[in-house]
Design a protein around this motif. Structure first.
Motif, PDB file in Angstrom:
ATOM      1  N   VAL A 317      59.138  84.932 -50.049  1.00 41.49           N
ATOM      2  CA  VAL A 317      58.916  86.308 -50.478  1.00 41.49           C
ATOM      3  C   VAL A 317      57.411  86.461 -50.680  1.00 41.49           C
ATOM      4  O   VAL A 317      56.826  85.821 -51.570  1.00 41.49           O
ATOM      5  CB  VAL A 317      59.667  86.631 -51.785  1.00 41.49           C
ATOM      6  CG1 VAL A 317      59.429  88.088 -52.184  1.00 41.49           C
ATOM      7  CG2 VAL A 317      61.168  86.368 -51.625  1.00 41.49           C
ATOM      8  N   LEU A 318      56.782  87.285 -49.839  1.00 44.79           N
ATOM      9  CA  LEU A 318      55.321  87.420 -49.843  1.00 44.79           C
ATOM     10  C   LEU A 318      54.938  88.801 -50.370  1.00 44.79           C
ATOM     11  O   LEU A 318      55.219  89.826 -49.745  1.00 44.79           O
ATOM     12  CB  LEU A 318      54.780  87.214 -48.428  1.00 44.79           C
ATOM     13  CG  LEU A 318      55.213  85.903 -47.739  1.00 44.79           C
ATOM     14  CD1 LEU A 318      54.617  85.813 -46.336  1.00 44.79           C
ATOM     15  CD2 LEU A 318      54.814  84.697 -48.591  1.00 44.79           C
ATOM     16  N   SER A 319      54.280  88.838 -51.505  1.00 48.40           N
ATOM     17  CA  SER A 319      54.023  90.100 -52.194  1.00 48.40           C
ATOM     18  C   SER A 319      52.868  90.897 -51.601  1.00 48.40           C
ATOM     19  O   SER A 319      52.802  92.124 -51.755  1.00 48.40           O
ATOM     20  CB  SER A 319      53.740  89.831 -53.675  1.00 48.40           C
ATOM     21  OG  SER A 319      52.596  89.000 -53.829  1.00 48.40           O
ATOM     22  N   GLN A 320      51.926  90.220 -50.905  1.00 48.09           N
ATOM     23  CA  GLN A 320      50.748  90.937 -50.403  1.00 48.09           C
ATOM     24  C   GLN A 320      50.606  90.885 -48.883  1.00 48.09           C
ATOM     25  O   GLN A 320      49.599  91.306 -48.340  1.00 48.09           O
ATOM     26  CB  GLN A 320      49.480  90.364 -51.062  1.00 48.09           C
ATOM     27  CG  GLN A 320      49.443  90.547 -52.575  1.00 48.09           C
ATOM     28  CD  GLN A 320      48.190  89.963 -53.197  1.00 48.09           C
ATOM     29  OE1 GLN A 320      47.216  89.687 -52.519  1.00 48.09           O
ATOM     30  NE2 GLN A 320      48.211  89.785 -54.515  1.00 48.09           N
ATOM     31  N   GLU A 321      51.613  90.396 -48.202  1.00 47.58           N
ATOM     32  CA  GLU A 321      51.579  90.366 -46.738  1.00 47.58           C
ATOM     33  C   GLU A 321      52.012  91.738 -46.220  1.00 47.58           C
ATOM     34  O   GLU A 321      52.984  92.318 -46.728  1.00 47.58           O
ATOM     35  CB  GLU A 321      52.506  89.276 -46.210  1.00 47.58           C
ATOM     36  CG  GLU A 321      52.216  88.843 -44.803  1.00 47.58           C
ATOM     37  CD  GLU A 321      50.885  88.129 -44.653  1.00 47.58           C
ATOM     38  OE1 GLU A 321      50.057  88.627 -43.855  1.00 47.58           O
ATOM     39  OE2 GLU A 321      50.670  87.099 -45.319  1.00 47.58           O
ATOM     40  N   LEU A 322      51.307  92.250 -45.218  1.00 47.32           N
ATOM     41  CA  LEU A 322      51.556  93.623 -44.771  1.00 47.32           C
ATOM     42  C   LEU A 322      52.610  93.732 -43.680  1.00 47.32           C
ATOM     43  O   LEU A 322      53.322  94.732 -43.601  1.00 47.32           O
ATOM     44  CB  LEU A 322      50.239  94.246 -44.276  1.00 47.32           C
ATOM     45  CG  LEU A 322      49.136  94.348 -45.331  1.00 47.32           C
ATOM     46  CD1 LEU A 322      47.884  94.968 -44.726  1.00 47.32           C
ATOM     47  CD2 LEU A 322      49.612  95.147 -46.541  1.00 47.32           C
ATOM     48  N   SER A 323      52.715  92.714 -42.812  1.00 43.44           N
ATOM     49  CA  SER A 323      53.645  92.827 -41.698  1.00 43.44           C
ATOM     50  C   SER A 323      54.183  91.452 -41.314  1.00 43.44           C
ATOM     51  O   SER A 323      53.431  90.467 -41.286  1.00 43.44           O
ATOM     52  CB  SER A 323      52.958  93.467 -40.485  1.00 43.44           C
ATOM     53  OG  SER A 323      53.793  93.421 -39.340  1.00 43.44           O
ATOM     54  N   LEU A 324      55.470  91.402 -40.995  1.00 42.78           N
ATOM     55  CA  LEU A 324      56.073  90.138 -40.548  1.00 42.78           C
ATOM     56  C   LEU A 324      55.526  89.710 -39.189  1.00 42.78           C
ATOM     57  O   LEU A 324      55.555  88.533 -38.846  1.00 42.78           O
ATOM     58  CB  LEU A 324      57.597  90.289 -40.462  1.00 42.78           C
ATOM     59  CG  LEU A 324      58.351  90.438 -41.784  1.00 42.78           C
ATOM     60  CD1 LEU A 324      59.832  90.662 -41.508  1.00 42.78           C
ATOM     61  CD2 LEU A 324      58.152  89.211 -42.662  1.00 42.78           C
ATOM     62  N   GLU A 325      55.002  90.670 -38.431  1.00 47.94           N
ATOM     63  CA  GLU A 325      54.472  90.345 -37.111  1.00 47.94           C
ATOM     64  C   GLU A 325      53.237  89.450 -37.192  1.00 47.94           C
ATOM     65  O   GLU A 325      52.856  88.821 -36.198  1.00 47.94           O
ATOM     66  CB  GLU A 325      54.138  91.641 -36.366  1.00 47.94           C
ATOM     67  CG  GLU A 325      55.361  92.494 -36.056  1.00 47.94           C
ATOM     68  CD  GLU A 325      54.999  93.760 -35.321  1.00 47.94           C
ATOM     69  OE1 GLU A 325      53.782  93.984 -35.100  1.00 47.94           O
ATOM     70  OE2 GLU A 325      55.915  94.528 -34.963  1.00 47.94           O
ATOM     71  N   ASN A 326      52.608  89.414 -38.375  1.00 50.75           N
ATOM     72  CA  ASN A 326      51.429  88.562 -38.544  1.00 50.75           C
ATOM     73  C   ASN A 326      51.800  87.100 -38.786  1.00 50.75           C
ATOM     74  O   ASN A 326      50.927  86.226 -38.801  1.00 50.75           O
ATOM     75  CB  ASN A 326      50.592  89.054 -39.726  1.00 50.75           C
ATOM     76  CG  ASN A 326      50.064  90.463 -39.515  1.00 50.75           C
ATOM     77  OD1 ASN A 326      49.819  90.860 -38.375  1.00 50.75           O
ATOM     78  ND2 ASN A 326      49.891  91.201 -40.592  1.00 50.75           N
ATOM     79  N   LEU A 327      53.095  86.835 -38.957  1.00 52.95           N
ATOM     80  CA  LEU A 327      53.565  85.488 -39.247  1.00 52.95           C
ATOM     81  C   LEU A 327      54.020  84.787 -37.976  1.00 52.95           C
ATOM     82  O   LEU A 327      54.445  85.448 -37.026  1.00 52.95           O
ATOM     83  CB  LEU A 327      54.734  85.536 -40.239  1.00 52.95           C
ATOM     84  CG  LEU A 327      54.440  85.656 -41.728  1.00 52.95           C
ATOM     85  CD1 LEU A 327      53.631  86.902 -42.045  1.00 52.95           C
ATOM     86  CD2 LEU A 327      55.739  85.648 -42.526  1.00 52.95           C
ATOM     87  N   PRO A 328      53.968  83.450 -37.945  1.00 53.09           N
ATOM     88  CA  PRO A 328      54.567  82.720 -36.822  1.00 53.09           C
ATOM     89  C   PRO A 328      56.046  83.072 -36.705  1.00 53.09           C
ATOM     90  O   PRO A 328      56.722  83.329 -37.705  1.00 53.09           O
ATOM     91  CB  PRO A 328      54.354  81.254 -37.215  1.00 53.09           C
ATOM     92  CG  PRO A 328      53.198  81.272 -38.152  1.00 53.09           C
ATOM     93  CD  PRO A 328      53.314  82.554 -38.907  1.00 53.09           C
ATOM     94  N   TRP A 329      56.561  83.089 -35.488  1.00 50.63           N
ATOM     95  CA  TRP A 329      57.940  83.546 -35.274  1.00 50.63           C
ATOM     96  C   TRP A 329      58.943  82.713 -36.063  1.00 50.63           C
ATOM     97  O   TRP A 329      59.987  83.226 -36.480  1.00 50.63           O
ATOM     98  CB  TRP A 329      58.269  83.505 -33.786  1.00 50.63           C
ATOM     99  CG  TRP A 329      58.356  82.111 -33.209  1.00 50.63           C
ATOM    100  CD1 TRP A 329      57.366  81.401 -32.615  1.00 50.63           C
ATOM    101  CD2 TRP A 329      59.508  81.266 -33.213  1.00 50.63           C
ATOM    102  NE1 TRP A 329      57.806  80.159 -32.240  1.00 50.63           N
ATOM    103  CE2 TRP A 329      59.126  80.046 -32.594  1.00 50.63           C
ATOM    104  CE3 TRP A 329      60.824  81.405 -33.647  1.00 50.63           C
ATOM    105  CZ2 TRP A 329      60.013  78.982 -32.427  1.00 50.63           C
ATOM    106  CZ3 TRP A 329      61.711  80.346 -33.472  1.00 50.63           C
ATOM    107  CH2 TRP A 329      61.309  79.153 -32.871  1.00 50.63           C
ATOM    108  N   SER A 330      58.663  81.419 -36.271  1.00 55.84           N
ATOM    109  CA  SER A 330      59.610  80.555 -36.980  1.00 55.84           C
ATOM    110  C   SER A 330      59.750  80.916 -38.453  1.00 55.84           C
ATOM    111  O   SER A 330      60.685  80.467 -39.118  1.00 55.84           O
ATOM    112  CB  SER A 330      59.189  79.083 -36.852  1.00 55.84           C
ATOM    113  OG  SER A 330      57.884  78.887 -37.379  1.00 55.84           O
ATOM    114  N   TYR A 331      58.834  81.743 -38.982  1.00 58.06           N
ATOM    115  CA  TYR A 331      58.897  82.149 -40.389  1.00 58.06           C
ATOM    116  C   TYR A 331      59.441  83.562 -40.562  1.00 58.06           C
ATOM    117  O   TYR A 331      59.827  83.949 -41.661  1.00 58.06           O
ATOM    118  CB  TYR A 331      57.499  82.091 -41.029  1.00 58.06           C
ATOM    119  CG  TYR A 331      57.000  80.698 -41.326  1.00 58.06           C
ATOM    120  CD1 TYR A 331      57.150  80.129 -42.589  1.00 58.06           C
ATOM    121  CD2 TYR A 331      56.374  79.936 -40.346  1.00 58.06           C
ATOM    122  CE1 TYR A 331      56.687  78.855 -42.873  1.00 58.06           C
ATOM    123  CE2 TYR A 331      55.899  78.661 -40.606  1.00 58.06           C
ATOM    124  CZ  TYR A 331      56.056  78.126 -41.872  1.00 58.06           C
ATOM    125  OH  TYR A 331      55.596  76.858 -42.143  1.00 58.06           O
TER     126      TYR A 331
END
Length: 387
Positions: A317-331
């Motif tokens: 659970v990421l409180s300050q991340e703006l978009s899931l697209e910025n994460l590696p696909w496995s996460y």
């Protein structure tokens, strides 16, 4: 409604530990011993002072007396004058509030002080200073002691995030720190002449030999942070313990549901590794780690590796991340944006494969929020444990 995990017909759990696709130096100060040093420590406090030489009682103005053979000195008794100032100088000093880590240690530093005070009062009442120097039991090699500090050498320092470091400490030979699951140890620091103590839980498996690792986060203006920032490889750091712990037996719970925030991840890692290293332990584990951003997640490689086991899964659970697209696909599949709340907690908990027992570790505010959410969901206090 709890969801149950159904194995396909004919499936076997004999290979349950196989991996599958993831679920979605300076010398120590007097009185502080180094790891592996079993000698009785030198005194560090007034209450542990070595017996001083008895003061003479003769004077140039004494009347002549017949000479006689000197009386033999008592074998195990050292006396002193009835001078109140002398006895007050030997009185143990009460700890400062900064010297208590606030983690409910047994014994707490105040318990140690009370024990020393009682020893001093007994010695003063009997006018026998030797009672202040009772020999303490010798330690086993590299074993921590709850009532005194042991020096351990820093062997490596790794920066994990912008404000969090992983410190590795040496243990003599192939010795182990001797902790049980969930136990913490207390660090002693000195900043501007002020002694401070804080509790930390090693992240290494409880059976790790020759070393132990600790996660430490720096806080702006924090006293212990000021002290830790000065550490360098090869220096000695002083710990006492162990304290606390989470009583656990293999297969004691159907599923462990871990709620962590930041370095609250620390006590969960040894528990997870303890489960995955035991082929007879079929406990499911769901870890929910709350962090600010993807970059602030600690121990990513270890968490991903453990999540490959059939009974371990991890959510973020990421409180300050703006978009899931910025994460590696496995996460992306198992990551939620925003802050954890009652609805999200209920949603994840409903995917548990067995009746969960909840473990909580994080800041005071995080712990209070989690307890409130769990009670709203319907869990009772006997269904969760707070580190």
């Amino acid at each position: 409604m709890m969801l149950a995990l159904l194995l396909p017909a004919g499936a076997s759990v004999a290979g349950r530990r196989s991996r599958a696709a993831p679920w979605g130096s300076a010398a120590p100060p007097a009185g502080v011993r180094r790891a592996g040093d079993c000698a009785t420590p030198a005194p560090t406090s007034q209450s542990e002072a070595w017996p001083a030489r008895a003061r003479g009682t003769s004077s140039l103005h004494t009347s002549p007396r017949p000479a006689r053979a000197p009386a033999p000195a008592p074998a195990a008794r050292s006396t002193m004058d009835d001078n109140e100032d002398d006895w007050l100088s030997l009185r143990p000093q009460e700890p400062l509030p900064s010297q208590c880590c606030g983690s409910g240690c047994k014994p707490c530093i105040y318990d140690v002080y009370q024990k020393e005070l009682e020893q001093w009062e007994e010695a003063k009442a009997k006018r026998d200073r030797s009672l202040l120097t009772r020999k303490k039991p010798q330690c086993k090699n590299s074993e921590l002691a709850p009532e005194m500090f042991t020096a351990f050498t820093i062997s490596s320092v790794d920066q994990l995030t912008e404000d969090t470091y992983q410190y590795k400490f040496e243990l003599p030979g192939n010795s182990s720190l001797g902790l049980s699951l969930g136990q913490h140890i207390v660090l002693r620091g000195l900043v501007n002449g002020l002694e401070i103590q804080r509790a930390y839980t090693p992240i290494t498996p409880v059976n790790a030999e020759g070393y132990f690792d600790v996660l430490i986060k720096f806080y702006e203006g924090g006293l212990m942070s000021q002290y830790v920032k000065s550490w360098k490889q090869g220096e000695s750091v002083f710990w006492r313990g162990p304290f606390g712990g989470f009583p656990y037996r293999p297969n004691q719970y159907g599923e462990l549901f871990m709620l962590t925030s930041g370095t609250g991840l620390a006590p969960m890692l040894p528990i997870i590794q303890h489960i995955t290293e035991n082929e007879n332990d079929e406990t499911f584990v769901t870890l929910v780690g709350c962090f600010r951003t993807f970059e602030s997640i600690y121990m990513k490689t270890l968490l991903q590796d453990q999540s490959q086991f059939w009974n371990i899964r991890t959510f973020y659970v990421l409180s300050q991340e703006l978009s899931l697209e910025n994460l590696p696909w496995s996460y992306q599949k198992n990551t939620h944006l925003g802050r954890i709340n009652e609805n999200l907690l209920r949603s994840i908990m409903n995917t548990c494969r067995r009746q969960p027992f909840v473990l909580i570790c994080g800041s005071v505010s995080f712990t209070n929020d989690m307890e409130r959410y769990l009670k709203a969901i319907g869990l009772k206090e006997e269904s969760y444990f707070v580190f």
